[in-house]
Scaffold this motif. Structure first.
Motif, PDB file in Angstrom:
ATOM      1  N   ALA A  76     -16.386  -3.445  37.652  1.00 32.48           N
ATOM      2  CA  ALA A  76     -15.280  -2.817  37.217  1.00 32.48           C
ATOM      3  C   ALA A  76     -14.488  -2.458  38.140  1.00 32.48           C
ATOM      4  CB  ALA A  76     -15.691  -1.580  36.223  1.00 32.48           C
ATOM      5  N   MET A  77     -15.074  -2.067  39.443  1.00 29.37           N
ATOM      6  CA  MET A  77     -14.080  -1.568  40.393  1.00 29.37           C
ATOM      7  C   MET A  77     -13.394  -2.308  41.449  1.00 29.37           C
ATOM      8  SD  MET A  77     -14.016   1.345  39.008  1.00 29.37           S
ATOM      9  CE  MET A  77     -13.033   1.846  40.095  1.00 29.37           C
ATOM     10  N   LYS A  84     -19.011  -8.780  33.593  1.00 33.28           N
ATOM     11  CA  LYS A  84     -20.379  -8.404  33.157  1.00 33.28           C
ATOM     12  C   LYS A  84     -20.702  -9.088  31.831  1.00 33.28           C
ATOM     13  CE  LYS A  84     -20.635  -4.700  36.328  1.00 33.28           C
ATOM     14  NZ  LYS A  84     -20.882  -3.326  36.746  1.00 33.28           N
ATOM     15  N   GLN A 132     -26.714  -9.917  39.924  1.00 31.04           N
ATOM     16  CA  GLN A 132     -26.341  -8.865  40.795  1.00 31.04           C
ATOM     17  C   GLN A 132     -27.579  -7.777  41.094  1.00 31.04           C
ATOM     18  OE1 GLN A 132     -23.771  -6.087  38.790  1.00 31.04           O
ATOM     19  NE2 GLN A 132     -22.800  -5.346  40.908  1.00 31.04           N
ATOM     20  N   TYR A 140     -29.090   0.519  43.151  1.00 29.04           N
ATOM     21  CA  TYR A 140     -29.454   1.418  41.929  1.00 29.04           C
ATOM     22  C   TYR A 140     -29.313   0.627  40.695  1.00 29.04           C
ATOM     23  CZ  TYR A 140     -24.468   1.526  42.007  1.00 29.04           C
ATOM     24  OH  TYR A 140     -23.070   1.297  42.088  1.00 29.04           O
ATOM     25  N   ASP A 166     -13.692  -6.317  47.290  1.00 27.04           N
ATOM     26  CA  ASP A 166     -14.458  -5.178  46.451  1.00 27.04           C
ATOM     27  C   ASP A 166     -14.380  -3.931  46.882  1.00 27.04           C
ATOM     28  OD1 ASP A 166     -15.979  -4.582  44.408  1.00 27.04           O
ATOM     29  OD2 ASP A 166     -17.668  -5.599  45.120  1.00 27.04           O
ATOM     30  N   ASP A 167     -14.559  -2.813  46.002  1.00 30.49           N
ATOM     31  CA  ASP A 167     -14.458  -1.506  46.391  1.00 30.49           C
ATOM     32  C   ASP A 167     -15.506  -0.875  47.585  1.00 30.49           C
ATOM     33  OD1 ASP A 167     -16.372  -1.842  44.530  1.00 30.49           O
ATOM     34  OD2 ASP A 167     -16.284   0.097  44.089  1.00 30.49           O
ATOM     35  N   SER A 196     -22.776  -1.638  49.853  1.00 29.22           N
ATOM     36  CA  SER A 196     -23.823  -0.942  50.213  1.00 29.22           C
ATOM     37  C   SER A 196     -25.139  -1.832  50.444  1.00 29.22           C
ATOM     38  CB  SER A 196     -24.004   0.118  48.991  1.00 29.22           C
ATOM     39  OG  SER A 196     -25.156   0.847  49.402  1.00 29.22           O
ATOM     40  N   THR A 197     -25.712  -2.382  49.580  1.00 26.25           N
ATOM     41  CA  THR A 197     -26.822  -3.257  49.875  1.00 26.25           C
ATOM     42  C   THR A 197     -26.354  -4.662  50.368  1.00 26.25           C
ATOM     43  OG1 THR A 197     -27.214  -3.852  47.672  1.00 26.25           O
ATOM     44  CG2 THR A 197     -28.221  -2.146  48.477  1.00 26.25           C
ATOM     45  N   GLY A 198     -25.087  -5.045  49.849  1.00 24.81           N
ATOM     46  CA  GLY A 198     -24.484  -6.221  49.958  1.00 24.81           C
ATOM     47  C   GLY A 198     -24.914  -7.193  48.907  1.00 24.81           C
ATOM     48  N   THR A 243     -24.167  -7.535  45.533  1.00 26.01           N
ATOM     49  CA  THR A 243     -23.188  -7.944  44.750  1.00 26.01           C
ATOM     50  C   THR A 243     -22.343  -9.049  45.304  1.00 26.01           C
ATOM     51  OG1 THR A 243     -23.299  -5.601  43.760  1.00 26.01           O
ATOM     52  CG2 THR A 243     -21.101  -7.330  43.346  1.00 26.01           C
TER      53      THR A 243
HETATM   54  O1  LIG Z   1     -23.423  -3.613  47.937  1.00 31.28           O
HETATM   55  P1  LIG Z   1     -24.094  -3.474  46.737  1.00 31.28           P
HETATM   56  O2  LIG Z   1     -25.395  -2.793  46.641  1.00 31.28           O
HETATM   57  O3  LIG Z   1     -24.078  -4.642  45.751  1.00 31.28           O
HETATM   58  O4  LIG Z   1     -23.033  -2.268  45.730  1.00 31.28           O
HETATM   59  C1  LIG Z   1     -21.687  -2.592  45.676  1.00 31.28           C
HETATM   60  C2  LIG Z   1     -21.244  -2.795  44.306  1.00 31.28           C
HETATM   61  O5  LIG Z   1     -21.928  -1.755  43.427  1.00 31.28           O
HETATM   62  C3  LIG Z   1     -20.659  -1.399  42.682  1.00 31.28           C
HETATM   63  O6  LIG Z   1     -20.713  -2.202  41.517  1.00 31.28           O
HETATM   64  P2  LIG Z   1     -21.346  -1.917  40.315  1.00 31.28           P
HETATM   65  O7  LIG Z   1     -21.188  -3.116  39.561  1.00 31.28           O
HETATM   66  O8  LIG Z   1     -22.310  -0.794  40.300  1.00 31.28           O
HETATM   67  O9  LIG Z   1     -20.377  -0.879  39.289  1.00 31.28           O
HETATM   68  P3  LIG Z   1     -18.886  -1.049  38.795  1.00 31.28           P
HETATM   69  O10 LIG Z   1     -18.934  -1.559  37.525  1.00 31.28           O
HETATM   70  O11 LIG Z   1     -18.647   0.588  38.666  1.00 31.28           O
HETATM   71  O12 LIG Z   1     -17.978  -1.590  39.754  1.00 31.28           O
HETATM   72  C4  LIG Z   1     -19.385  -1.741  43.529  1.00 31.28           C
HETATM   73  O13 LIG Z   1     -18.163  -2.107  42.620  1.00 31.28           O
HETATM   74  C5  LIG Z   1     -19.848  -2.955  44.315  1.00 31.28           C
HETATM   75  O14 LIG Z   1     -19.547  -3.986  43.731  1.00 31.28           O
END
Ligand SMILES: O=P(O)(O)OC[C@H]1O[C@H](OP(=O)(O)OP(=O)(O)O)[C@H](O)[C@@H]1O
Ligand code: HPA
Length: 183
Positions: free
Chosen positions: A63-64, A85, A98, A102, A122-123, A126-128, A130
């Protein structure tokens, strides 16, 4: 130039998601409120940072990625595809798995043709997990990735190719430390 992004990160709340210290910020969560001036600052910084030469499309994930993708699309006139999604079963749809720090889930990529030149934004990294899934899907479709950019990089993150970020942060249980800014 980075005032709003940096200052808002320094004061954002942290919640626990299992063992994961999750920071809550308007750009990465859409809450409590997305101020236009913050979104504009991020959009201008992304525009300055990205290599958009010959680019056909912007790719973001639900979403973000959506609000920042829309801002960049309006500024560049480049079309935007949103990795969802939800499955649509359109012809050529690619399913991606994905994994984040968490959560786990499926993502669905549409709107990409072989030979498309794209930027992916992307916003957060963290782990990369996504971004790796997105890049695999784009490679499977035969797209060429011109640039990858995240607004906020938290921690070290290897996605198998170079990428850009605007702000690097460290998240502890008591808050966010801003370590670096670019562009
Ligand atoms: O590097 P990573 O560990 O993959 O984390 C980064 C992702 O986590 C969040 O997405 P998420 O799908 O959790 O949430 P959202 O629907 O709020 O974007 C964020 O928007 C990134 O896409
Ligand atoms: O800590 C976080 N906050 C917001 N979005 C995120 N995406 C991955 N990690 C985070």
């Amino acid at each position: 130039m980075f005032n709003k992004l940096v200052e808002s990160l320094k004061t954002c709340p942290i919640v626990k998601r299992g063992e994961y210290n999750y920071f809550i910020h308007p750009i990465s969560d859409g809450v409590p409120i997305v101020e236009p001036a913050l979104l504009r600052e991020v959009a201008v910084l992304m525009l300055r940072a990205l290599d958009l030469k010959g680019v056909d499309k912007i790719v973001v994930a639900e979403a973000m990625g959506i609000h920042i993708g829309v801002a960049l699309s309006l500024m560049t006139d480049l079309p935007l595809t949103i990795i969802r999604k939800r499955e649509y079963q359109l012809s050529g749809e690619v399913a991606l798995h994905q994994t984040t720090g968490y959560s786990k889930g499926e993502l669905y990529l549409n709107g990409i043709e072989k030979g498309d030149r794209v930027v992916v934004i992307d916003d957060v990294f963290s782990t990369g997990g996504t971004m790796k899934a997105i890049l695999k899907g784009l490679a499977d479709k035969g797209a060429e990735v011109s640039d990858v950019l995240v607004v906020i990089k938290r921690g070290e993150c290897d996605i198998g190719r170079p990428y850009k970020y605007l702000v690097e942060i460290e998240v502890t249980k008591s808050g966010v430390n801003v370590k670096d800014t670019k562009f």
